[in-house]
Design an enzyme around this catalytic site. Sequence first.
Site, PDB file in Angstrom:
ATOM      1  N   LYS A  50       0.846  -1.212   0.000  1.00 24.56           N
ATOM      2  CA  LYS A  50       0.000   0.000   0.000  1.00 24.56           C
ATOM      3  C   LYS A  50       0.879   1.260   0.000  1.00 24.56           C
ATOM      4  O   LYS A  50       0.580   2.244  -0.685  1.00 24.56           O
ATOM      5  CB  LYS A  50      -0.933  -0.029   1.217  1.00 24.56           C
ATOM      6  N   LYS A  92      -0.610  11.527   5.773  1.00 25.88           N
ATOM      7  CA  LYS A  92      -0.349  10.425   6.717  1.00 25.88           C
ATOM      8  C   LYS A  92       0.395   9.286   6.014  1.00 25.88           C
ATOM      9  O   LYS A  92       1.383   8.759   6.520  1.00 25.88           O
ATOM     10  CB  LYS A  92      -1.683   9.942   7.298  1.00 25.88           C
TER      11      LYS A  92
HETATM   12  P1  NAP Z   1     -12.745   8.309   7.783  1.00 23.87           P
HETATM   13  O1  NAP Z   1     -13.941   8.565   6.943  1.00 23.87           O
HETATM   14  O2  NAP Z   1     -12.097   9.420   8.513  1.00 23.87           O
HETATM   15  O3  NAP Z   1     -13.176   7.131   8.810  1.00 23.87           O
HETATM   16  C1  NAP Z   1     -12.337   6.667   9.804  1.00 23.87           C
HETATM   17  C2  NAP Z   1     -13.204   6.082  10.887  1.00 23.87           C
HETATM   18  O4  NAP Z   1     -12.379   5.539  11.901  1.00 23.87           O
HETATM   19  C3  NAP Z   1     -14.106   7.125  11.537  1.00 23.87           C
HETATM   20  O5  NAP Z   1     -15.415   6.606  11.605  1.00 23.87           O
HETATM   21  C4  NAP Z   1     -13.484   7.278  12.922  1.00 23.87           C
HETATM   22  O6  NAP Z   1     -14.414   7.558  13.931  1.00 23.87           O
HETATM   23  C5  NAP Z   1     -12.896   5.916  13.155  1.00 23.87           C
HETATM   24  N1  NAP Z   1     -11.822   5.968  14.134  1.00 23.87           N
HETATM   25  C6  NAP Z   1     -10.651   6.667  14.021  1.00 23.87           C
HETATM   26  N2  NAP Z   1      -9.907   6.479  15.111  1.00 23.87           N
HETATM   27  C7  NAP Z   1     -10.604   5.634  15.915  1.00 23.87           C
HETATM   28  C8  NAP Z   1     -10.355   5.075  17.171  1.00 23.87           C
HETATM   29  N3  NAP Z   1      -9.212   5.337  17.830  1.00 23.87           N
HETATM   30  N4  NAP Z   1     -11.297   4.282  17.719  1.00 23.87           N
HETATM   31  C9  NAP Z   1     -12.453   4.012  17.063  1.00 23.87           C
HETATM   32  N5  NAP Z   1     -12.742   4.517  15.849  1.00 23.87           N
HETATM   33  C10 NAP Z   1     -11.829   5.316  15.292  1.00 23.87           C
HETATM   34  O7  NAP Z   1     -11.581   7.612   6.934  1.00 23.87           O
HETATM   35  P2  NAP Z   1     -11.714   6.638   5.682  1.00 23.87           P
HETATM   36  O8  NAP Z   1     -11.616   7.446   4.433  1.00 23.87           O
HETATM   37  O9  NAP Z   1     -12.844   5.702   5.886  1.00 23.87           O
HETATM   38  O10 NAP Z   1     -10.303   5.874   5.796  1.00 23.87           O
HETATM   39  C11 NAP Z   1     -10.114   4.770   6.665  1.00 23.87           C
HETATM   40  C12 NAP Z   1      -8.755   4.141   6.330  1.00 23.87           C
HETATM   41  O11 NAP Z   1      -8.762   3.707   4.951  1.00 23.87           O
HETATM   42  C13 NAP Z   1      -7.566   5.099   6.452  1.00 23.87           C
HETATM   43  O12 NAP Z   1      -6.450   4.403   6.966  1.00 23.87           O
HETATM   44  C14 NAP Z   1      -7.326   5.560   5.015  1.00 23.87           C
HETATM   45  O13 NAP Z   1      -5.970   5.965   4.786  1.00 23.87           O
HETATM   46  C15 NAP Z   1      -7.681   4.303   4.242  1.00 23.87           C
HETATM   47  N6  NAP Z   1      -8.111   4.510   2.850  1.00 23.87           N
HETATM   48  C16 NAP Z   1      -8.985   5.515   2.534  1.00 23.87           C
HETATM   49  C17 NAP Z   1      -9.379   5.688   1.194  1.00 23.87           C
HETATM   50  C18 NAP Z   1     -10.322   6.803   0.785  1.00 23.87           C
HETATM   51  O14 NAP Z   1     -10.429   7.074  -0.433  1.00 23.87           O
HETATM   52  N7  NAP Z   1     -11.019   7.455   1.694  1.00 23.87           N
HETATM   53  C19 NAP Z   1      -8.892   4.835   0.213  1.00 23.87           C
HETATM   54  C20 NAP Z   1      -8.037   3.797   0.573  1.00 23.87           C
HETATM   55  C21 NAP Z   1      -7.659   3.641   1.902  1.00 23.87           C
HETATM   56  P3  NAP Z   1     -14.969   9.076  14.147  1.00 23.87           P
HETATM   57  O15 NAP Z   1     -15.935   9.275  13.017  1.00 23.87           O
HETATM   58  O16 NAP Z   1     -15.595   9.019  15.480  1.00 23.87           O
HETATM   59  O17 NAP Z   1     -13.767   9.993  14.065  1.00 23.87           O
END
Ligand code: NAP
Length: 291
Positions: free
Chosen positions: A172, A240
């Site tokens: 990744k 990040k």
């Molecule tokens: P996001 O929308 O910010 O969602 C992250 C979720 O994790 C939120 O619901 C957050 O809760 C929860 N969270 C964070 N810290 C936590 C903790 N300590 N305990 C419990 N829950 C926690 O992010 P996302 O876009 O879904 O991305 C998630 C992962 O996938 C990341 O590592 C990102 O780099 C990866 N990713 C993202 C994409 C993309 O296009 N978005 C593509 C590939 C990979 P809260 O809502 O309460 O903050």
Amino acid sequence: MTDKIGFIGLGIMGRPMALNLLKAGYELTVHARREECMQPLAEAGAKTARTCKDVAACSDIIFVMVSDTPDVEQVVLGTNGILAGAQAGSVVVDMSTISPQATRAMADALIKHKVLMLDAPVSGGEIGAINASLSIMVGGPIEGFNRVLALFKCLGKNIVHVGDHGAGQVAKACNQIVVAVTIQAVSEALLFAKKNGVDPVQVREALMGGFAGSKILEVHGKRILDGDYKPGFKVRLHQKDMSIVMETACKLGFALPASALVAQNLNALMGLGDAELDSAAIYKIVEKMST
Ligand code: NAP
């Protein structure tokens, strides 16, 4: 007997992924730290749990999709975390993008309690999560991969077992290097066209069919030309990921000069308050340097 599934982290990516597992007919228990994030899953038939420990206690395979390395560490190893509730023989599948080194340390901690960990970060964005067409890069023992494969097939299309613990996260990081450096290259090319008084729209069109053609030129190039930086993939998440790349290269002692440059541009965007924009906004920095 079918495995019972747990899912922790219901953000942009986690919510549609959990829904796809539910649609495939699996018994699912979910947890998010904000109640309202669990609502759509509960309405679709998932059970909800108050803590990660409670999810682990009633699941055989537990998916994690949270933000960053300390978040996964808290969810897996923290008070009321997965390890506190997990049964021997269960599997933790971390699909977040985090540090390969921290992944290996967590896998070591879990296996002492007979809990297996796979790292399985994804590429393909929100659309890929909704359409179950993600690329999934998996690290960990092959027996674990084979056990979870049917579930991965509910989430993605290109599913590759890359190697042992951490190998999925390494793949990744490689993905993020290619994406970041290509956005920088596309930004410089489109600025070059503009500064020469040649229409960048036509230049992009001309480049699409040749060796310079790429998904980034197609998708991010269009966003740059439209000045449309609605995410997509946010600057703060790309920053990040490039921090993970630079920290890993620093620890192992090798140079990645192009990655370092783009990491600085992402830092600059954070400083400008553009954390929530799509990372195609790297173009804004490239343009600002000469305007
Ligand atoms: P996001 O929308 O910010 O969602 C992250 C979720 O994790 C939120 O619901 C957050 O809760 C929860 N969270 C964070 N810290 C936590 C903790 N300590 N305990 C419990 N829950 C926690 O992010 P996302 O876009 O879904 O991305 C998630 C992962 O996938 C990341 O590592 C990102 O780099 C990866 N990713 C993202 C994409 C993309 O296009 N978005 C593509 C590939 C990979 P809260 O809502 O309460 O903050």
